[in-house]
Design a protein around this motif. Structure first.
Motif: not given
Length: 608
Positions: A451, A455, A502
């Protein structure tokens, strides 16, 4: 062309950022090192000296286990080993066999971080049950049994008052339903019954009397009194269980009420579930009685280990609730004993009683609850000591004639932590192996890394230089969050907590997206870079604050009423909101204001 230097304007902000990141960053570092397995060696008798360091090292190395270090304190020695759980258990068995019953060997852990970090008091984040392995207990408090015990005590009080007032022909019995007390008296005793009831209500607030005829009546506790009593029982059970867990040396435990009359206990890192079960599930209590005089009403009868029948006074001199401290030891003959220290009230009762009863016996009764073959909770009591009082005693004395040093140690632990007024039953027990915990940690870190990576790439490609600022603040956000979780004493990281990490990444990026899009709108309106940045942060702040406040309210609600996985998620989420506000607004604002104008000036110089 004149160059604008914005750095002096943000001097104090830069200083705050540097100090905060350094403090939280240092606290985050030990988490990446993890923990080593360790063994805690302590003496059963506090006055007994501990084995020297070399002796302990040699005993452990007999199992071909490497000893990292041995940390000595006044009351214990911590042996840090280099090995897995199997090696830890093997080392514990070897130490118990070699040292004997005079020493306790408990399982523990020690931070693997460098000594200079440990010296600063920094330790890894405490891991929850699902990440480190351990034991989960769900206990049920039998409030109905406590009600019956309370009603039985009220019956004994009523009998004593009737005896003291010389009311012959009046009887007190528990109803078959065990929910009320039936009072039977003669017709001419109606006025005297009121006197007895008034005195009883002064001793036992909440008890009510209802006449059911000219010669009969009932005594019951009011609904409000029962509700208050149940609340006190649950509060007392929670306090006692937390005390027992602390005595076991478990600092990361989660103990909280679950539903009406259940208590959930999570013991992360516990590798000896039987010891925890033996201590936590015990409902032991200790009472001290004098022998009953002839004609005593409501006398209790017990049989000692020699088969003698002992008639004891209906009420104890004092109970385990008056015990302030208890330590195990041995007498001159090497027989196990427990040394007791009473509080002020218990000490006065003991002093007054022993002064008037020199040469008379005092009987110690040990009671505990267990389930019979019909799965019913029953109370069993036994005489563990019949001692003749030789002189006036104070608030310190000993209980002798115990079975073994381990029995003395367990009894001392229970008495230090407090006795339970209501019986408890373990209705659920689940053991999570450390290997499964390690697998959960690996999967959680993998999810967080994926994650975070996606990003970072997206923000870098979409916003370019502003994306680099966002990525910098995002990394600082995770560092600050991990450091804050390690710094706070009651924060435990669980598997749902990693999900909260997360989610925090997404929320932190969302903050930057709102700000950056606002800055782009201001640039389209023709404003300078500096004004666009200032306006963008100012206009977007209200929206960001509203979104984070509403999320924080939800997280706090989950934190207050949730338990287990829900609480772990809520804890990480609420702390993540604080760090994302700090890095996403405060840190990113300073970085953007410092970097963006300089970039703009360079472009203008190139065009000229």
């Amino acid at each position: 062309m004149r160059k604008t230097n914005a750095k002096p304007k943000y001097t104090w902000q830069i200083l705050v950022i540097i100090v905060t990141v350094i403090i939280l960053g240092l606290n985050a570092i030990p988490t990446f090192y993890g923990n080593h397995n360790a063994l805690l060696v302590s003496a059963v008798n506090p006055t007994q000296s501990l084995p020297n360091t070399q002796t302990l090292r040699n005993v452990v190395q007999q199992q071909s286990i490497n000893v990292e270090q041995i940390i000595n304190s006044e009351s214990s020695s911590k042996i840090v080993i280099d090995g897995d759980d199997d090696a830890l258990l093997a080392a514990q068995t070897q130490l118990k066999t070699t040292l004997g019953d005079d020493f306790q060997v408990r399982l523990g852990s020690q931070s693997a971080a460098p000594k200079w970090l440990q010296g600063m008091g920094m330790s890894p984040i405490k891991l929850g049950l699902d990440l480190s392995g351990g034991v989960l207990f769900v206990l049920e408090v039998d409030t109905n049994k406590a009600d019956q015990e309370r009603l039985g005590n009220a019956k004994d009080e009523a009998l004593q008052l009737i005896h003291d007032n010389g009311l012959r022909g009046m009887s007190v019995k528990l109803a078959d339903s065990q929910e009320k007390i039936n009072l039977h008296f003669l017709t001419h005793q109606a006025s005297q019954v009121k006197t007895v009831v008034n005195e009883l209500q002064q001793r036992l607030p909440g008890i009510t009397y209802t006449a059911s005829g000219d010669r009969d009546g009932t005594l019951v506790f009011s609904d409000q009194s029962v509700t208050t009593f149940h609340h006190e029982i649950m509060a007392q059970a929670l306090t006692t269980l937390r005390g027992r867990i602390e005595e076991l040396g478990i600092t990361e435990a989660v103990t909280q009420r679950q539903g009406q009359n259940r208590i959930r206990i999570e013991l992360p890192g516990v590798k000896d579930p039987e010891q925890a079960k033996r201590i936590i599930g015990a409902t032991a209590s200790l009472d001290f009685y004098e022998m009953a005089q002839s004609g005593t009403v409501g006398a209790k009868t017990f049989t000692d280990e020699n088969g003698r029948r002992l008639r004891l006074a209906p009420k104890p001199i004092f109970t385990g609730s008056n015990i302030e401290n208890a330590t195990s030891g041995r007498d001159e003959m090497g027989i196990a004993l427990v040394n007791l220290a009473l509080d002020g009230i218990g000490g006065k009762k003991m002093s007054d009683f022993s002064k008037d009863n020199i040469g008379n016996p005092m009987v110690t009764i040990f009671s505990e609850y267990h389930k019979n073959s019909a799965d019913e909770m029953v109370k069993s009591s036994k005489v563990i000591s019949v001692a003749t009082i030789q002189s006036q005693l104070g608030n310190r004395f000993s209980i002798t004639n115990l079975d073994s040093p381990q029995a003395a140690s367990d009894l001392a632990l229970l008495l230090r932590a407090g006795s339970l007024d209501a019986p408890i039953t373990i209705v659920q027990q689940r053991t999570i192996q450390a290997s499964l915990g390690q697998e959960n940690v690996g999967n959680g870190i993998m999810a967080l890394a994926i994650g975070l990576g996606i990003t970072l790439v997206f923000m870098g490609l979409w916003y370019r230089k502003l994306g680099l600022i966002a990525n910098t603040s995002l990394v600082l956000n995770l560092v600050c969050l991990l450091g804050l979780m390690a710094l706070l004493p009651n924060v435990v990281l669980t598997l749902p907590g990693i999900a909260g990490l997360v989610l925090t990444v997404g929320m932190a990026v969302d903050t930057n997206v709102l700000i950056f899009e606002r800055i782009k709108e201001e640039r389209k309106r023709g404003r300078s870079n500096f004004l666009a940045i200032e306006t963008g942060y100012k206009e977007a702040f209200a929206t960001i604050l509203d979104a984070n406040v509403t999320t924080m309210i939800t997280a706090l609600i989950l934190l207050s009423i949730g338990y287990g996985p829900v609480k772990g998620f809520a804890m990480t989420l609420s702390l993540g909101i604080l760090t994302s506000m700090f890095t996403g607004v405060f840190v990113a604002h300073v970085l953007t204001s410092l970097v963006k104008p300089q970039i703009a000036v360079k472009h203008k110089e190139l065009r000229s």
